[in-house]
Scaffold this active site. Sequence first.
Site, PDB file in Angstrom:
ATOM      1  N   SER A  95       8.101   4.062  -2.320  1.00  0.00           N
ATOM      2  CA  SER A  95       7.586   4.699  -1.117  1.00  0.00           C
ATOM      3  C   SER A  95       7.981   6.174  -1.071  1.00  0.00           C
ATOM      4  O   SER A  95       7.692   6.918  -2.009  1.00  0.00           O
ATOM      5  CB  SER A  95       8.082   3.926   0.114  1.00  0.00           C
ATOM      6  OG  SER A  95       7.383   4.293   1.268  1.00  0.00           O
ATOM      7  N   ASP A 217      -2.442  -2.273   1.098  1.00  0.00           N
ATOM      8  CA  ASP A 217      -1.192  -1.697   1.585  1.00  0.00           C
ATOM      9  C   ASP A 217      -1.517  -0.838   2.797  1.00  0.00           C
ATOM     10  O   ASP A 217      -2.209   0.181   2.682  1.00  0.00           O
ATOM     11  CB  ASP A 217      -0.552  -0.857   0.469  1.00  0.00           C
ATOM     12  CG  ASP A 217       0.793  -0.251   0.854  1.00  0.00           C
ATOM     13  OD1 ASP A 217       1.128  -0.250   2.051  1.00  0.00           O
ATOM     14  OD2 ASP A 217       1.492   0.247  -0.049  1.00  0.00           O
ATOM     15  N   HIS A 245       3.565  -3.357   1.229  1.00  0.00           N
ATOM     16  CA  HIS A 245       4.122  -2.081   0.787  1.00  0.00           C
ATOM     17  C   HIS A 245       5.373  -2.240  -0.067  1.00  0.00           C
ATOM     18  O   HIS A 245       5.938  -1.236  -0.509  1.00  0.00           O
ATOM     19  CB  HIS A 245       4.450  -1.236   2.032  1.00  0.00           C
ATOM     20  CG  HIS A 245       4.766   0.192   1.743  1.00  0.00           C
ATOM     21  ND1 HIS A 245       3.894   1.037   1.081  1.00  0.00           N
ATOM     22  CD2 HIS A 245       5.865   0.937   2.028  1.00  0.00           C
ATOM     23  CE1 HIS A 245       4.433   2.236   0.968  1.00  0.00           C
ATOM     24  NE2 HIS A 245       5.636   2.204   1.531  1.00  0.00           N
TER      25      HIS A 245
END
Length: 267
Positions: A95, A217, A245
């Site tokens: 991320s 996602d 995610h």
Amino acid sequence: MDIRRRNNVTVTGRVDGPVLLLAHGFGCDQNMWRLVVPALAERYRVVLFDYVGSGRADPSAWDARRYSSLEGYARDVLEVCEELDLRDVTFVGHSVSAMVGVLAAAKVPERMSGLVMVAPSPCYIDDEDYRGGFTAEDIDELLESLESNYLGWSAAMAPVIMGNADRPELGQELTTSFCATDPEMARVFARTTFLSDSRQDLKTVAVPTLVLECKQDVIAPREVGAYVRDTIPGSRLVTLEATGHCPQLSAPQATAAAIIDFIGTSR
């Protein structure tokens, strides 16, 4: 300062193996990698850590000014690399940490040999032809909700971010991780994460790069993965048969296999 203690550094795997440095995302810690570590540790020297403000990192090292930009988190990465004298490192960032890895690789190219970007997003806000997945109003509302009631926001949002509604234990794990983070530190990290725009930084990447995305996602839509691939010359985009995610939790075997394949073909 003892960097190993400050960032709760853990080293496992083959002592003589190529180095993987695993970096967690917002609201998480190194424990989020536990399901992929066994497969990676068979081949590599695996280094894990917690950013200051997360997990079991030393909270006394927290500095709101430092961690109000991604540069502050990149400094954590660089200091861990220097403390352990890590070289020829493949940085695996989940991320927001994918963008932290981009910054770190630009600062110490002599230490970094590759990037694996897991569910990355260089900018969460839509901008003309760029689709980040959120409007500016969406992000303002998200941050306002987070700052007014962090625990309530965590309980509501973590299962959405995780996806996989048919596996509620995954959403609960992410909720627990979010709720274990100090709310004030989380507020700073959230603003740093969701308001940063690292699109121009992608153009500085000069090492082999793997972009790993999930087929669905809500935080990093498919358009973002394609954008990152198209902006980093020579990068490779792999779409995992996974949703949510956090594929290192929802699809750990596929995630580890993609990392292993990338390193095997990029060296």
